[in-house]
Design an enzyme around this catalytic site. Sequence first.
Site, PDB file in Angstrom:
ATOM      1  N   LYS A 201     106.982  49.056  13.466  1.00 43.35           N
ATOM      2  CA  LYS A 201     107.827  48.081  14.169  1.00 43.35           C
ATOM      3  C   LYS A 201     109.265  48.145  13.669  1.00 43.35           C
ATOM      4  O   LYS A 201     110.203  48.194  14.459  1.00 43.35           O
ATOM      5  CB  LYS A 201     107.271  46.671  13.940  1.00 43.35           C
ATOM      6  CG  LYS A 201     108.222  45.575  14.351  1.00 43.35           C
ATOM      7  CD  LYS A 201     107.653  44.188  14.128  1.00 43.35           C
ATOM      8  CE  LYS A 201     107.891  43.603  12.766  1.00 43.35           C
ATOM      9  NZ  LYS A 201     109.263  43.129  12.504  1.00 43.35           N
ATOM     10  N   ASN A 202     109.424  48.159  12.336  1.00 48.55           N
ATOM     11  CA  ASN A 202     110.779  48.071  11.789  1.00 48.55           C
ATOM     12  C   ASN A 202     111.578  49.363  11.940  1.00 48.55           C
ATOM     13  O   ASN A 202     112.777  49.372  11.703  1.00 48.55           O
ATOM     14  CB  ASN A 202     110.738  47.652  10.315  1.00 48.55           C
ATOM     15  CG  ASN A 202     110.387  46.185  10.167  1.00 48.55           C
ATOM     16  OD1 ASN A 202     110.293  45.466  11.160  1.00 48.55           O
ATOM     17  ND2 ASN A 202     110.187  45.747   8.933  1.00 48.55           N
TER      18      ASN A 202
ATOM     19  N   CYS B 205     115.735  31.159   9.267  1.00 46.43           N
ATOM     20  CA  CYS B 205     114.386  31.428   9.723  1.00 46.43           C
ATOM     21  C   CYS B 205     113.432  31.051   8.611  1.00 46.43           C
ATOM     22  O   CYS B 205     113.848  30.715   7.512  1.00 46.43           O
ATOM     23  CB  CYS B 205     114.211  32.875  10.159  1.00 46.43           C
ATOM     24  SG  CYS B 205     113.788  33.962   8.852  1.00 46.43           S
TER      25      CYS B 205
ATOM     26  N   ARG C  19     118.787  34.156   5.548  1.00 49.80           N
ATOM     27  CA  ARG C  19     118.999  35.478   6.135  1.00 49.80           C
ATOM     28  C   ARG C  19     120.287  35.611   6.949  1.00 49.80           C
ATOM     29  O   ARG C  19     120.262  35.795   8.165  1.00 49.80           O
ATOM     30  CB  ARG C  19     117.800  35.859   7.015  1.00 49.80           C
ATOM     31  CG  ARG C  19     116.519  35.954   6.230  1.00 49.80           C
ATOM     32  CD  ARG C  19     115.365  36.365   7.078  1.00 49.80           C
ATOM     33  NE  ARG C  19     115.246  37.801   7.202  1.00 49.80           N
ATOM     34  CZ  ARG C  19     114.253  38.399   7.852  1.00 49.80           C
ATOM     35  NH1 ARG C  19     113.334  37.686   8.438  1.00 49.80           N
ATOM     36  NH2 ARG C  19     114.192  39.710   7.922  1.00 49.80           N
TER      37      ARG C  19
ATOM     38  N   ASP D  97     107.659  42.849   2.239  1.00 50.44           N
ATOM     39  CA  ASP D  97     106.754  42.674   3.381  1.00 50.44           C
ATOM     40  C   ASP D  97     105.282  42.866   3.009  1.00 50.44           C
ATOM     41  O   ASP D  97     104.401  42.700   3.851  1.00 50.44           O
ATOM     42  CB  ASP D  97     107.133  43.638   4.515  1.00 50.44           C
ATOM     43  CG  ASP D  97     108.387  43.186   5.256  1.00 50.44           C
ATOM     44  OD1 ASP D  97     108.861  42.064   4.991  1.00 50.44           O
ATOM     45  OD2 ASP D  97     108.895  43.957   6.092  1.00 50.44           O
TER      46      ASP D  97
ATOM     47  N   ARG E 142     103.635  39.563  16.723  1.00 51.32           N
ATOM     48  CA  ARG E 142     104.967  40.164  16.653  1.00 51.32           C
ATOM     49  C   ARG E 142     104.904  41.492  15.913  1.00 51.32           C
ATOM     50  O   ARG E 142     105.741  42.367  16.154  1.00 51.32           O
ATOM     51  CB  ARG E 142     105.924  39.241  15.899  1.00 51.32           C
ATOM     52  CG  ARG E 142     106.300  37.981  16.658  1.00 51.32           C
ATOM     53  CD  ARG E 142     107.368  37.226  15.894  1.00 51.32           C
ATOM     54  NE  ARG E 142     108.286  38.193  15.308  1.00 51.32           N
ATOM     55  CZ  ARG E 142     108.880  38.061  14.129  1.00 51.32           C
ATOM     56  NH1 ARG E 142     108.687  36.992  13.401  1.00 51.32           N
ATOM     57  NH2 ARG E 142     109.686  38.996  13.676  1.00 51.32           N
TER      58      ARG E 142
END
Length: 426
Positions: free
Chosen positions: A22-23, A123, A128, A313, A405
């Site tokens: 995803k990233n 968030c 961030r 993560d 997500r």
Amino acid sequence: MDRIHIRGGIPLRGEIEISGAKNAALPLMAAALLSEEPLILENLPRLADIASMADLLEGLGVEIKLNGTTGTTGGRTAELSAKDITETTAPYDVVRKMRASVLVLGPLLARYGKARVSLPGGCAIGTRPVDLHLQAFEQLGAEIELAEGYIEARAPGGLVGAHVIFPMVTVGGTENLLMAAALAKGETVIGNAAREPEVADLARCLIAMGAEIEGVGTDTLRVQGRDALHGALHEVLPDRIETGSYAVAAAITGGDIHLRNARLDLLEAATEALVRAGVSIEETPNGIRVASANGQLKGVDLMTEPFPGFPTDMQAQFMALLAVADGASMITETIFENRFMHVPELCRMGADINVHGSSAIVRGVKQLSGAQVMATDLRASISLILAGLAAEGETIVNRVYHLDRGYERVEEKLAACGADIFRQAE
Ligand code: UD1
């Protein structure tokens, strides 16, 4: 809102196919804005964040064709054509859903000399900010104003290369600047650049589009700006965080899972921590095999750091694992403030965890017990699923939209290895 039900205690065995990252995919999709020729991306994961980025790009006038399934991991191929950009504003509604929307700023500014992007708000895992992205663009000659909740960036005469040293490592900041520098006049040197594999993947794609970049994979990137970039074909690299999450699933259940298409070189710090915890990891011709034969786990201390350090993560997933390991472990989070929101939920399942500032002491317990828990962010969600796989009785994870997500078909992938897991749609 969907919920996931899990009955824990089953050692997982079998094979899981790792999807595209995803990233990596998000900045790669934004890179399509840099050229009037199509960028073809293979191995895109099927995730809500990818759909959000596609919506954002389509809103700017990018044509996106999905060409079915190709690439090595069964992901999707998309052709993104930014020939006619009709809009240079990224609106609040999209940016609010996904912070990575800010990655369109660099490409739009570099190619069109202007961009307007809604300021991402705070968030769940911290404030961030994007100040480092904006300072970097200013160093390339952009004028930046903040008005009515929007970043308004202008570079009427085009961006001009400069020497930018980031005061702290920022993945998104490095990616945004790298894309902008590819179309700036002259040379840009990026110092203290993020070395995450996703940054290197973006650099390789930009090179395939005609960019000149030296130092890929290091903390100094040297970019010679070009007048234009051309089309290219690029395959998204495998998701190292998905890989690590399923490695923890094997470990926490005392199971044995082959992670097809996973790459060990992308995840050395996390696999080293697994080995220290007593898990066996083996590279295979097409992936990684993770096994925890006797199910005996030992506590280990961890500190999150920029790549190649232990990834933030993966912090929540390891906390679930260490919650059932022998002895005490200390986990220190150095990247984001407020990234321990999974702690109270894990404690509801019987974990013994105390947080002091940016560190958490995890004292291993023999057994977690199933409970109703609430997912607060993407990685917290998967940590609760992992805890549920190890717990006695039923765990119900609420608010799983966070999970969608970033994890593709998570319950299918786990069920294929024997997990008793299902999604209840609401
Ligand atoms: C990316 C990843 C995210 C991962 C993170 C760190 C994507 C889409 N997301 O997020 O999953 O957790 O890297 O590995 O790739 N910071 C500032 N000012 C800035 C930018 C960042 O102060 O302008 C701070 C952040 O608040 C944070 C730290 O720098 O404390 C690192 O953030 P950064 O590396 O930029 O994370 P993201 O790119 O947002």
